[in-house]
Design an enzyme around this catalytic site. Structure first.
Site, PDB file in Angstrom:
ATOM      1  N   THR A 172       0.795  -1.227   0.000  1.00 44.34           N
ATOM      2  CA  THR A 172       0.000   0.000   0.000  1.00 44.34           C
ATOM      3  C   THR A 172       0.832   1.284   0.000  1.00 44.34           C
ATOM      4  O   THR A 172       0.281   2.369   0.170  1.00 44.34           O
ATOM      5  CB  THR A 172      -0.917   0.009   1.235  1.00 44.34           C
ATOM      6  OG1 THR A 172      -0.099  -0.105   2.422  1.00 44.34           O
ATOM      7  CG2 THR A 172      -1.888  -1.159   1.207  1.00 44.34           C
ATOM      8  N   GLU A 173       2.136   1.154  -0.188  1.00 43.94           N
ATOM      9  CA  GLU A 173       3.028   2.304  -0.038  1.00 43.94           C
ATOM     10  C   GLU A 173       2.630   3.508  -0.889  1.00 43.94           C
ATOM     11  O   GLU A 173       2.736   4.662  -0.457  1.00 43.94           O
ATOM     12  CB  GLU A 173       4.467   1.884  -0.360  1.00 43.94           C
ATOM     13  CG  GLU A 173       5.150   1.076   0.730  1.00 43.94           C
ATOM     14  CD  GLU A 173       4.881  -0.424   0.655  1.00 43.94           C
ATOM     15  OE1 GLU A 173       5.589  -1.193   1.317  1.00 43.94           O
ATOM     16  OE2 GLU A 173       3.941  -0.826  -0.070  1.00 43.94           O
ATOM     17  N   VAL A 174       2.172   3.260  -2.141  1.00 46.80           N
ATOM     18  CA  VAL A 174       1.862   4.392  -3.025  1.00 46.80           C
ATOM     19  C   VAL A 174       0.712   5.250  -2.493  1.00 46.80           C
ATOM     20  O   VAL A 174       0.586   6.417  -2.873  1.00 46.80           O
ATOM     21  CB  VAL A 174       1.505   3.916  -4.454  1.00 46.80           C
ATOM     22  CG1 VAL A 174       2.709   3.334  -5.142  1.00 46.80           C
ATOM     23  CG2 VAL A 174       0.346   2.935  -4.450  1.00 46.80           C
TER      24      VAL A 174
END
Length: 254
Positions: free
Chosen positions: A131-133
């Site tokens: 989910t980093e983006v």
């Protein structure tokens, strides 16, 4: 916090901070690296299983640490990034089989930790996602191994959307090996670890080395390395014992 439990031939490492959903903090990364070093040096340990305490496997970055990253400075941030890289690389290339028992959500760095393991057993109720983006990060480190695990198109979908996917979708993509009811996750992972751990340690380690190296090689180089490995393993004590056991019709004593 990390809890270590020894079972016959298997070391179980439990991410044990359930109230905070087992964040992959710098301290935990350091503890995991130390635990892997100890497991490698212990001849009684044939496989390592990672799992999480409570309802989550790992929810990713430590929130208190996350608040500091934009002001920590380049040197501190690079040092942390290098430490996280060491952890993922260490799990991925560990000479003994590594398994993840994904008992609950595995998110961001937690998803990366599970992906780095050789085999993954996942609860049918769990989700996994990079989910980093969604907050401006890049899942750079896990991207290196994710594209190997699922191929370019699936990796792009997971990394560019940042979405959480179900256990069944993760299985379809090739992210996980087995999907089971939540109450069976750890038992299934331990049984799979035991199945793997009964095999010859030298064979397991060399097989992992080959699997790590071959994707980056051309056909001729790959066959050349494989032929060297094929010849080298014939001189090992594990093979001598395996052949003797085969002809004597008994279980090998590796």
């Amino acid at each position: 916090m990390l809890t270590t439990t020894d079972l016959p031939g298997i070391r179980l490492l439990t991410l044990n901070d359930p109230q905070r959903r087992n964040p992959l903090s710098p301290a935990l990364a350091k503890d995991l690296l130390a635990a892997l070093d100890a497991a490698e040096q212990d001849p009684a340990i044939r496989a390592v299983v990672l799992t999480g305490a409570g309802p989550a496997f790992s929810a990713g970055a430590d929130l208190e640490f996350l608040k500091q990253v934009t002001t920590a400075g380049a040197e501190a941030n690079y040092a942390h990034s290098r430490e996280l890289m060491r952890l993922f690389h260490r799990v991925y290339t560990f000479p003994k089989p590594t398994l993840a028992a994904v008992n609950g959500p595995a998110v961001a760095g937690g998803a990366g930790l599970a992906t780095a393991c050789d085999l993954v057993v996942m609860s049918e109720q769990a989700q996994i996602g990079y989910t980093e983006v969604k907050i401006g990060f890049v899942a750079a480190l896990v991207g290196v191994i994710l594209v190997r695990a699922v191929g370019e198109k699936h990796a792009k979908e997971l990394l560019l959307t940042g979405k959480l996917v179900s256990a069944l979708e993760a299985y379809r993509m090739g992210l996980v090996n087995r999907v089971v009811p939540a109450e069976q996750v750890l038992d299934e992972a331990l049984a799979l670890a035991q199945e793997v751990a009964t095999n010859a340690p030298t064979s397991l380690s060399l097989t992992k080395e080959l699997l790590n190296a071959l994707p980056g090689m051309g056909l001729e180089d790959g066959f050349r390395l494989a032929s060297i490995a094929n010849a080298w393993v014939r001189e090992t004590g594990d093979l001598a014992e395996g052949i003797a056991a085969f002809f004597e019709k008994r279980p090998p004593r590796f």
